[in-house]
Design a protein around this motif. Structure first.
Motif, PDB file in Angstrom:
ATOM      1  N   MET A  38       0.824  -1.211   0.000  1.00  0.00           N
ATOM      2  CA  MET A  38       0.000   0.000   0.000  1.00  0.00           C
ATOM      3  C   MET A  38       0.856   1.257   0.000  1.00  0.00           C
ATOM      4  SD  MET A  38      -3.097  -0.940   2.626  1.00  0.00           S
ATOM      5  CE  MET A  38      -4.330  -2.176   2.215  1.00  0.00           C
ATOM      6  N   GLN A  41       2.308   2.072  -3.467  1.00  0.00           N
ATOM      7  CA  GLN A  41       1.318   2.244  -4.534  1.00  0.00           C
ATOM      8  C   GLN A  41       1.025   3.727  -4.722  1.00  0.00           C
ATOM      9  OE1 GLN A  41      -2.241  -0.429  -5.037  1.00  0.00           O
ATOM     10  NE2 GLN A  41      -3.346   1.382  -4.367  1.00  0.00           N
ATOM     11  N   VAL A  45      -5.263   4.134  -2.424  1.00  0.00           N
ATOM     12  CA  VAL A  45      -5.544   2.815  -1.859  1.00  0.00           C
ATOM     13  C   VAL A  45      -7.048   2.569  -1.806  1.00  0.00           C
ATOM     14  CG1 VAL A  45      -5.432   1.422   0.249  1.00  0.00           C
ATOM     15  CG2 VAL A  45      -3.416   2.670  -0.529  1.00  0.00           C
ATOM     16  N   TYR A  56      -4.502  -2.197  -5.029  1.00  0.00           N
ATOM     17  CA  TYR A  56      -4.868  -2.586  -3.669  1.00  0.00           C
ATOM     18  C   TYR A  56      -5.784  -1.522  -3.057  1.00  0.00           C
ATOM     19  CZ  TYR A  56      -0.925  -5.725  -4.418  1.00  0.00           C
ATOM     20  OH  TYR A  56      -0.075  -6.662  -4.935  1.00  0.00           O
ATOM     21  N   ARG A  57      -6.934  -1.974  -2.552  1.00  0.00           N
ATOM     22  CA  ARG A  57      -7.954  -1.029  -2.075  1.00  0.00           C
ATOM     23  C   ARG A  57      -8.304  -1.206  -0.598  1.00  0.00           C
ATOM     24  NH1 ARG A  57      -9.444  -2.927  -6.988  1.00  0.00           N
ATOM     25  NH2 ARG A  57     -10.996  -4.361  -6.139  1.00  0.00           N
ATOM     26  N   CYS A  62      -6.359  -6.740  -0.439  1.00  0.00           N
ATOM     27  CA  CYS A  62      -4.937  -6.872  -0.725  1.00  0.00           C
ATOM     28  C   CYS A  62      -4.455  -8.281  -0.400  1.00  0.00           C
ATOM     29  CB  CYS A  62      -4.144  -5.845   0.083  1.00  0.00           C
ATOM     30  SG  CYS A  62      -2.359  -5.877  -0.208  1.00  0.00           S
ATOM     31  N   LYS A 289      -0.893   6.153   3.612  1.00  0.00           N
ATOM     32  CA  LYS A 289      -1.176   4.864   2.991  1.00  0.00           C
ATOM     33  C   LYS A 289      -0.550   3.755   3.823  1.00  0.00           C
ATOM     34  CE  LYS A 289      -1.718   6.315  -1.820  1.00  0.00           C
ATOM     35  NZ  LYS A 289      -1.132   6.341  -3.176  1.00  0.00           N
ATOM     36  N   GLY A 290      -1.324   2.710   4.057  1.00  0.00           N
ATOM     37  CA  GLY A 290      -0.822   1.587   4.834  1.00  0.00           C
ATOM     38  C   GLY A 290      -0.855   1.802   6.333  1.00  0.00           C
TER      39      GLY A 290
END
Length: 333
Positions: A38, A41, A45, A56-57, A62, A289-290
């Motif tokens: 994530m 990317q 996301v 990946y959402r 994922c 993100k992540g």
């Protein structure tokens, strides 16, 4: 005789820390892979946005995608370099922290309480980072590359990075990492010490006058809870820097375009350009993100690490004390 952390040798701290790091890494590896995918990317996301929906959402989606395309092995991608990273990293970290505590006590300070607890964490984290950083780069590359793989093994990743980016490639993002790890370790160890101090003051054994005995009596479950809280606080604060670091580490990686836009090396030549690129393309949300898998990973990882460290440290201390007692009896005969 060994009395708690006060007399723990550097060797004992390293052994206990290595065991704690190994156990923690293996358990949380899948969440780490999801977090890294994530973070690197470029597309959103959650889907939508000017760059379109990303591959990946969400965490569950994922994980399902990785399992479908790469099998269970994909969720543990980069685990070998992660162990090469985190076992010595945690060993060096706890050894440096143990040495800091010893020096602090010799100079009349209490390293178990702020501000020394925070300073000790920062020193420990920075020391461990410099020693083990190349494995962090290789771990990120192997975890982020997806399928088909760019590199099939740790040696191949090392050779590829050296060929494409030179020796400096193995230290890509180290400046951001030090900027991240010093406050992260300071916060993590400082909050952990603070929480343990609170637990000590409210525990059933708080009537004891010996502070080190009270700390020694904390159960593994409470140690894990303190580690959980410390890890959560640290992750929320330093996550944006972690995203920037991951982009530095994978810049130029020629992974399949089905994973979306590649991270261009030219845009990540400095911290300022990296920050500006992420903000321009992805906005503030890009820096987070992540975060969710990062929190889910970091909190239990910290809980496992601290709990395992305390258990291993006590076991090593008891074994050493027993050996010393046995040796003493032998000499007295």
């Amino acid at each position: 005789m060994r009395k708690g952390d006060a007399d723990a040798s550097v060797g004992d701290s390293m052994m206990a820390g290595a065991f704690a790091g190994m156990l923690s890494r293996v358990v949380v590896a899948p969440l780490d892979v999801i977090k890294i995918r994530m973070q690197v990317q470029v597309e959103p996301v959650g889907g939508g946005g000017t760059l379109g929906a990303g591959k990946y959402r969400g965490i569950a989606q994922c994980a399902r995608t990785i399992l479908k395309e790469e099998g269970a092995r994909g969720l543990w991608a980069g685990t070998v370099p992660a162990l090469f990273l985190w076992v010595p990293y945690t060993a060096v970290q706890f050894a440096a922290l143990g040495e800091f505590k010893r020096v602090a006590r010799e100079n009349g300070g209490d390293p178990e309480k702020p501000p020394l607890a925070f300073l000790g964490g920062a020193v420990a984290g920075a020391t461990a980072t410099v020693v083990t950083y190349p494995f962090d780069v290789m771990r990120t590359v192997l975890a982020a590359q997806g399928s088909p793989r760019v590199y099939d093994s740790l040696p191949a990743a090392a050779a590829g990075i050296l060929t494409n980016r030179g020796p400096a490639g193995l230290y890509a993002g180290v400046g951001v990492t030090l900027l991240e790890i010093a406050p992260a370790s300071a916060i993590q160890f400082g909050v952990y010490a603070l929480l343990r101090d609170v637990v000590c003051s409210h525990s059933a054994s708080s009537s004891r006058t010996d502070q080190s005995s009270r700390r020694e009596s904390i159960s593994p479950l409470l140690n894990a809870a303190c580690g959980f809280g410390a890890g959560s606080v640290a992750r929320v604060i330093i996550h944006p820097l972690d995203v920037v670091k991951k982009r530095f580490q994978v810049a130029g990686l020629a992974r399949s375009l089905r994973y979306g836009e590649r991270v261009a090396t030219a845009e990540f030549s400095s911290f300022a350009s990296a920050f500006a690129t992420i903000f321009r393309k992805e906005g503030v949300r890009g820096f987070y993100k992540g975060l969710t898998p990062g929190l889910i990973k970091s909190a239990p990882a910290s809980a496992i690490t601290f709990a395992a460290y305390e258990v291993a440290s006590r076991a090593i201390g008891k074994r050493r004390s027993a050996d010393e007692d046995s040796g003493g009896r032998g000499e007295s005969r």
